[in-house]
Design a protein around this motif. Sequence first.
Motif, short mmCIF file in Angstrom:
data_model
loop_
_atom_site.label_atom_id
_atom_site.label_comp_id
_atom_site.label_asym_id
_atom_site.label_seq_id
_atom_site.Cartn_x
_atom_site.Cartn_y
_atom_site.Cartn_z
N ALA A 84 9.90 33.21 -19.98
CA ALA A 84 9.13 32.97 -20.03
C ALA A 84 8.12 33.90 -20.49
N GLN A 85 6.74 33.35 -21.19
CA GLN A 85 5.26 33.99 -21.69
C GLN A 85 4.60 34.14 -20.47
N SER A 86 4.57 35.83 -20.50
CA SER A 86 3.23 35.51 -19.88
C SER A 86 1.95 35.61 -19.97
N ASP A 87 0.93 36.20 -19.54
CA ASP A 87 -0.47 35.47 -20.00
C ASP A 87 -0.78 35.95 -21.49
N SER A 88 -0.93 37.05 -21.17
CA SER A 88 -1.13 37.97 -22.63
C SER A 88 -0.17 38.01 -23.98
N GLN A 89 0.22 37.21 -24.03
CA GLN A 89 2.08 36.66 -25.14
C GLN A 89 1.50 35.56 -25.53
N VAL A 90 0.60 34.61 -24.44
CA VAL A 90 0.36 33.38 -24.96
C VAL A 90 -1.29 33.47 -25.16
N LEU A 91 -1.97 34.08 -24.28
CA LEU A 91 -3.13 34.72 -25.22
C LEU A 91 -3.07 35.09 -26.64
N GLY A 92 -2.24 35.36 -27.42
CA GLY A 92 -1.96 36.27 -28.47
C GLY A 92 -1.53 35.26 -29.33
N LEU A 93 -0.19 34.94 -28.87
CA LEU A 93 -0.04 33.13 -29.81
C LEU A 93 -1.28 32.09 -30.14
N MET A 94 -2.34 31.89 -29.19
CA MET A 94 -3.45 31.14 -29.44
C MET A 94 -4.19 31.90 -30.11
N ARG A 95 -3.82 33.56 -30.18
CA ARG A 95 -5.41 34.08 -31.46
C ARG A 95 -4.69 34.38 -32.49
N ASP A 96 -3.61 34.49 -32.73
CA ASP A 96 -2.24 34.30 -33.92
C ASP A 96 -2.94 32.05 -34.80
N LEU A 97 -3.22 31.57 -34.01
CA LEU A 97 -2.79 30.28 -34.14
C LEU A 97 -4.38 30.04 -34.56
N ALA A 98 -5.71 30.30 -33.86
CA ALA A 98 -7.20 30.38 -33.96
C ALA A 98 -7.58 30.55 -35.21
N PRO A 99 -8.56 29.69 -36.25
CA PRO A 99 -9.05 30.38 -37.13
C PRO A 99 -9.66 32.06 -37.19
N ALA A 100 -9.87 32.47 -37.98
CA ALA A 100 -10.75 33.90 -38.17
C ALA A 100 -12.30 33.81 -37.65
N ASP A 101 -12.81 32.62 -37.30
CA ASP A 101 -14.40 32.29 -36.31
C ASP A 101 -14.54 32.60 -35.23
N VAL A 102 -12.99 32.07 -35.05
CA VAL A 102 -13.12 32.18 -33.40
C VAL A 102 -11.69 32.93 -32.65
N ARG A 103 -11.63 33.49 -33.41
CA ARG A 103 -10.52 34.58 -32.92
C ARG A 103 -11.28 35.82 -31.47
N ASP A 104 -12.58 36.28 -32.15
CA ASP A 104 -12.70 36.92 -31.48
C ASP A 104 -13.29 36.11 -30.18
N ARG A 105 -13.49 34.87 -29.87
CA ARG A 105 -13.84 34.45 -28.21
C ARG A 105 -12.38 34.05 -27.77
N VAL A 106 -11.05 33.93 -28.26
CA VAL A 106 -10.30 34.19 -27.24
C VAL A 106 -9.68 35.75 -26.72
#
Length: 66
Positions: A42-64
């Motif tokens: 199972a993925q932890s909150d921080s692991q899911v957020l890390g994957l979401m940051r990897d997927l997010a466009p550069a201009d959105v990453r700081d908001r994740v």
Amino acid sequence: MAQLDRIIKILHQRRGESMTLVSGKQICLAIGGATRAVSGEAQSDSQVLGLMRDLAPADVRDRVAP
């Protein structure tokens, strides 16, 4: 990014339709109408957020949240 690259490669190889990221659960792919887990644990909150940051466009990453 290595984990995400591996999952996307599996998604492509198996002709999957989608990937599901849920905190507290395994990463799942929808393949041929069925859902299949592709992560061993199972993925932890921080692991899911890390994957979401990897997927997010550069201009959105700081908001994740880190």
